[in-house]
Design a protein around this motif. Structure first.
Motif, PDB file in Angstrom:
ATOM      1  N   ARG A  13     -33.250   1.333  -7.563  1.00 53.28           N
ATOM      2  CA  ARG A  13     -34.170   0.384  -6.939  1.00 53.28           C
ATOM      3  C   ARG A  13     -34.634   0.980  -5.631  1.00 53.28           C
ATOM      4  O   ARG A  13     -33.849   1.202  -4.721  1.00 53.28           O
ATOM      5  CB  ARG A  13     -33.445  -0.940  -6.701  1.00 53.28           C
ATOM      6  CG  ARG A  13     -33.144  -1.740  -7.952  1.00 53.28           C
ATOM      7  CD  ARG A  13     -34.290  -2.699  -8.276  1.00 53.28           C
ATOM      8  NE  ARG A  13     -34.607  -3.572  -7.152  1.00 53.28           N
ATOM      9  CZ  ARG A  13     -33.916  -4.671  -6.861  1.00 53.28           C
ATOM     10  NH1 ARG A  13     -32.895  -5.027  -7.588  1.00 53.28           N
ATOM     11  NH2 ARG A  13     -34.249  -5.423  -5.838  1.00 53.28           N
ATOM     12  N   ASP A  15     -36.893  -0.383  -3.668  1.00 54.61           N
ATOM     13  CA  ASP A  15     -37.647  -1.413  -2.968  1.00 54.61           C
ATOM     14  C   ASP A  15     -36.657  -2.431  -2.419  1.00 54.61           C
ATOM     15  O   ASP A  15     -35.461  -2.365  -2.701  1.00 54.61           O
ATOM     16  CB  ASP A  15     -38.637  -2.098  -3.932  1.00 54.61           C
ATOM     17  CG  ASP A  15     -37.922  -2.648  -5.149  1.00 54.61           C
ATOM     18  OD1 ASP A  15     -37.059  -3.526  -4.977  1.00 54.61           O
ATOM     19  OD2 ASP A  15     -38.205  -2.198  -6.282  1.00 54.61           O
ATOM     20  N   ASP A  16     -37.165  -3.360  -1.644  1.00 54.36           N
ATOM     21  CA  ASP A  16     -36.259  -4.356  -1.064  1.00 54.36           C
ATOM     22  C   ASP A  16     -36.493  -5.733  -1.678  1.00 54.36           C
ATOM     23  O   ASP A  16     -36.306  -6.754  -1.041  1.00 54.36           O
ATOM     24  CB  ASP A  16     -36.415  -4.400   0.460  1.00 54.36           C
ATOM     25  CG  ASP A  16     -37.867  -4.622   0.855  1.00 54.36           C
ATOM     26  OD1 ASP A  16     -38.702  -4.815  -0.054  1.00 54.36           O
ATOM     27  OD2 ASP A  16     -38.148  -4.602   2.063  1.00 54.36           O
ATOM     28  N   ARG A  17     -36.911  -5.731  -2.926  1.00 53.28           N
ATOM     29  CA  ARG A  17     -37.122  -7.017  -3.609  1.00 53.28           C
ATOM     30  C   ARG A  17     -35.793  -7.763  -3.756  1.00 53.28           C
ATOM     31  O   ARG A  17     -34.759  -7.153  -3.988  1.00 53.28           O
ATOM     32  CB  ARG A  17     -37.716  -6.794  -4.999  1.00 53.28           C
ATOM     33  CG  ARG A  17     -39.156  -6.308  -5.006  1.00 53.28           C
ATOM     34  CD  ARG A  17     -39.635  -6.055  -6.421  1.00 53.28           C
ATOM     35  NE  ARG A  17     -38.921  -4.951  -7.041  1.00 53.28           N
ATOM     36  CZ  ARG A  17     -38.972  -4.658  -8.336  1.00 53.28           C
ATOM     37  NH1 ARG A  17     -39.692  -5.402  -9.151  1.00 53.28           N
ATOM     38  NH2 ARG A  17     -38.302  -3.651  -8.813  1.00 53.28           N
ATOM     39  N   VAL A  18     -35.869  -9.069  -3.649  1.00 59.97           N
ATOM     40  CA  VAL A  18     -34.699  -9.918  -3.907  1.00 59.97           C
ATOM     41  C   VAL A  18     -35.104 -10.876  -5.030  1.00 59.97           C
ATOM     42  O   VAL A  18     -36.113 -11.567  -4.927  1.00 59.97           O
ATOM     43  CB  VAL A  18     -34.286 -10.710  -2.653  1.00 59.97           C
ATOM     44  CG1 VAL A  18     -33.123 -11.641  -2.982  1.00 59.97           C
ATOM     45  CG2 VAL A  18     -33.903  -9.759  -1.527  1.00 59.97           C
ATOM     46  N   PHE A  19     -34.319 -10.875  -6.096  1.00 62.08           N
ATOM     47  CA  PHE A  19     -34.670 -11.701  -7.250  1.00 62.08           C
ATOM     48  C   PHE A  19     -33.904 -13.014  -7.245  1.00 62.08           C
ATOM     49  O   PHE A  19     -32.710 -13.056  -6.956  1.00 62.08           O
ATOM     50  CB  PHE A  19     -34.381 -10.949  -8.547  1.00 62.08           C
ATOM     51  CG  PHE A  19     -35.177  -9.687  -8.692  1.00 62.08           C
ATOM     52  CD1 PHE A  19     -36.544  -9.733  -8.932  1.00 62.08           C
ATOM     53  CD2 PHE A  19     -34.568  -8.447  -8.556  1.00 62.08           C
ATOM     54  CE1 PHE A  19     -37.275  -8.571  -9.052  1.00 62.08           C
ATOM     55  CE2 PHE A  19     -35.294  -7.278  -8.667  1.00 62.08           C
ATOM     56  CZ  PHE A  19     -36.652  -7.340  -8.915  1.00 62.08           C
ATOM     57  N   ASP A  20     -34.617 -14.055  -7.579  1.00 62.52           N
ATOM     58  CA  ASP A  20     -34.017 -15.367  -7.753  1.00 62.52           C
ATOM     59  C   ASP A  20     -33.999 -15.662  -9.256  1.00 62.52           C
ATOM     60  O   ASP A  20     -34.664 -14.971 -10.038  1.00 62.52           O
ATOM     61  CB  ASP A  20     -34.867 -16.410  -7.006  1.00 62.52           C
ATOM     62  CG  ASP A  20     -34.054 -17.647  -6.677  1.00 62.52           C
ATOM     63  OD1 ASP A  20     -32.910 -17.746  -7.166  1.00 62.52           O
ATOM     64  OD2 ASP A  20     -34.573 -18.505  -5.963  1.00 62.52           O
ATOM     65  N   ASP A  23     -37.166 -15.798 -11.187  1.00 64.32           N
ATOM     66  CA  ASP A  23     -37.869 -14.549 -11.488  1.00 64.32           C
ATOM     67  C   ASP A  23     -37.589 -14.046 -12.903  1.00 64.32           C
ATOM     68  O   ASP A  23     -38.263 -13.142 -13.389  1.00 64.32           O
ATOM     69  CB  ASP A  23     -37.470 -13.465 -10.477  1.00 64.32           C
ATOM     70  CG  ASP A  23     -37.933 -13.819  -9.081  1.00 64.32           C
ATOM     71  OD1 ASP A  23     -39.100 -14.228  -8.943  1.00 64.32           O
ATOM     72  OD2 ASP A  23     -37.114 -13.725  -8.143  1.00 64.32           O
ATOM     73  N   GLN A  52     -28.805  -8.893  -9.521  1.00 64.80           N
ATOM     74  CA  GLN A  52     -30.072  -8.369  -8.983  1.00 64.80           C
ATOM     75  C   GLN A  52     -30.653  -7.273  -9.885  1.00 64.80           C
ATOM     76  O   GLN A  52     -31.039  -6.192  -9.422  1.00 64.80           O
ATOM     77  CB  GLN A  52     -29.872  -7.855  -7.560  1.00 64.80           C
ATOM     78  CG  GLN A  52     -29.694  -8.978  -6.542  1.00 64.80           C
ATOM     79  CD  GLN A  52     -30.972  -9.815  -6.386  1.00 64.80           C
ATOM     80  OE1 GLN A  52     -31.985  -9.340  -5.894  1.00 64.80           O
ATOM     81  NE2 GLN A  52     -30.929 -11.065  -6.838  1.00 64.80           N
ATOM     82  N   ALA A  54     -33.358  -5.471 -11.926  1.00 65.23           N
ATOM     83  CA  ALA A  54     -34.815  -5.404 -11.913  1.00 65.23           C
ATOM     84  C   ALA A  54     -35.337  -5.794 -13.295  1.00 65.23           C
ATOM     85  O   ALA A  54     -34.902  -5.204 -14.291  1.00 65.23           O
ATOM     86  CB  ALA A  54     -35.274  -4.008 -11.550  1.00 65.23           C
ATOM     87  N   GLU A  56     -37.926  -5.112 -14.877  1.00 61.82           N
ATOM     88  CA  GLU A  56     -38.556  -4.021 -15.636  1.00 61.82           C
ATOM     89  C   GLU A  56     -37.534  -3.017 -16.176  1.00 61.82           C
ATOM     90  O   GLU A  56     -37.890  -2.152 -16.971  1.00 61.82           O
ATOM     91  CB  GLU A  56     -39.610  -3.305 -14.774  1.00 61.82           C
ATOM     92  CG  GLU A  56     -39.064  -2.477 -13.623  1.00 61.82           C
ATOM     93  CD  GLU A  56     -38.842  -3.273 -12.336  1.00 61.82           C
ATOM     94  OE1 GLU A  56     -38.783  -4.517 -12.407  1.00 61.82           O
ATOM     95  OE2 GLU A  56     -38.704  -2.642 -11.269  1.00 61.82           O
TER      96      GLU A  56
END
Ligand code: SF4
Length: 317
Positions: A13, A15-20, A23, A52, A54, A56
């Motif tokens: 990963r 990126d600094d995305r945070v998934f809920d 999502d 967490q 991703a 994709e």
């Protein structure tokens, strides 16, 4: 299946995305109201959020059956395959793209009947993935036909006088397969136990087989629908390597001491189908995984063509 534990290269990963949880939510599921599949879907979405993952880099593969609509309702990649072939597709995905997290969702007909050959060998190949058997003990999609796990004597549209044969025992069978590395059972009507089991399966390095007892209020309400109201029928496996969910202690008081590394005891516990036993029956991460026993050479498209031509030449007459 975590990258750290299995040593495989998982997609990094950057990126600094945070998934809920939201999502991972796809369209509203079209299962019947009260169907246990809803509970499993919710647990899977919660697991992905906790880990967490991703979207994709996550794949849900299924076969055919009510539960096999699962990939449609996950906002990840998915493959709604053909009857009994979910494990073959998932194995191909994982071997080709080892960095992906692969989940397989099957019903009892899909896995234990038409897919039985693939199930046996997928357990033996021990490729790193999570395989979920959503077992409602009936073919629901085709309107109440006897499945291999339908209780003996249970009336269906294909065996109206009652199922002729004793029901197949998926736990006992899986524990008998050479190289089995993770075998667990949970029930979708106990969400805390379901989630803890899915989490343990995901964290296992190798092929994690989880049988999920699943209510089908439309066709077999009297099977697990009744059991869900009777906590006394449930026995929770606890001990070394097991799952501990303290919040359940007040309701589920029957406990069985079990060391999950003890295969003989796991088999003995699985054989007795009079009680509903939930927990990790067996786990051994030292068992060889197929992907570790072979190395797939990396070739360019040009090199592949050259190798192919060379192979064809061997058979030229
Ligand atoms: Fe669920 Fe049974 Fe309805 Fe299928 S028929 S969606 S398994 S309740």
């Amino acid at each position: 299946m975590s990258g750290e534990s299995c040593g495989l290269l998982h997609a990094a990963r950057d990126d600094d995305r945070v998934f809920d949880r939201v999502d991972y939510e796809g369209p509203v599921a079209r299962w019947c109201s009260g169907c246990g599949d809803h509970s499993v879907l919710s647990a899977a979405q919660r697991l992905l959020a906790e880990k967490q993952l991703a979207p994709e880099n996550t794949v849900f593969v299924s076969g055919i059956g009510c539960s096999s609509r699962f990939p449609h309702y996950m906002k990840t990649y998915g493959f709604h395959g053909i009857h009994g072939r979910a494990l073959t597709i998932a194995t191909g995905v994982k071997l080709t793209r080892p960095e992906l997290d692969v989940f397989v969702v099957m019903g009892d007909g899909d896995c234990i009947s038409i897919g039985a050959g693939h199930w046996v060998h997928a357990v033996r190949y021990n490729v790193d993935m999570v395989a979920l058997l959503l077992d409602n003990e009936i073919y629901g999609l085709t309107k109440k036909q006897t499945s291999p796990t339908t209780p003996q004597g249970y009336k269906s549209n294909t065996q109206p006088r009652g199922s002729y044969l004793p029901a197949m025992n998926p736990l006992e069978a899986t524990l008998g397969i050479t190289n089995a590395s993770f075998v667990a059972q949970t029930a979708e009507w106990i969400p805390a136990h379901l989630f803890a089991t899915l989490k343990a399966a995901y964290e296992h390095s190798g092929f994690a087989f989880v049988r999920i007892l699943q209510r089908c209020p439309h066709f077999t309400a009297d099977i697990f629908g009744e059991a869900a109201k009777q906590p006394d029928r449930v026995e929770i496996l606890e001990g070394p390597g097991g799952i501990r969910v303290e919040a359940l202690d007040a309701i589920y008081k029957n406990k069985v001491e079990h060391d999950s590394s003890d295969l003989a005891h796991a088999r003995a516990l699985a054989q007795d189908m009079t009680a509903i036993r939930l927990g990790i029956f067996f786990e051994d991460e030292s068992r060889p995984r197929y992907e570790e026993t072979r190395s797939i050479p990396q070739h360019s498209a040009h090199e592949k063509m050259e190798l192919l031509e060379k192979e064809f030449e061997r058979y030229a007459v």
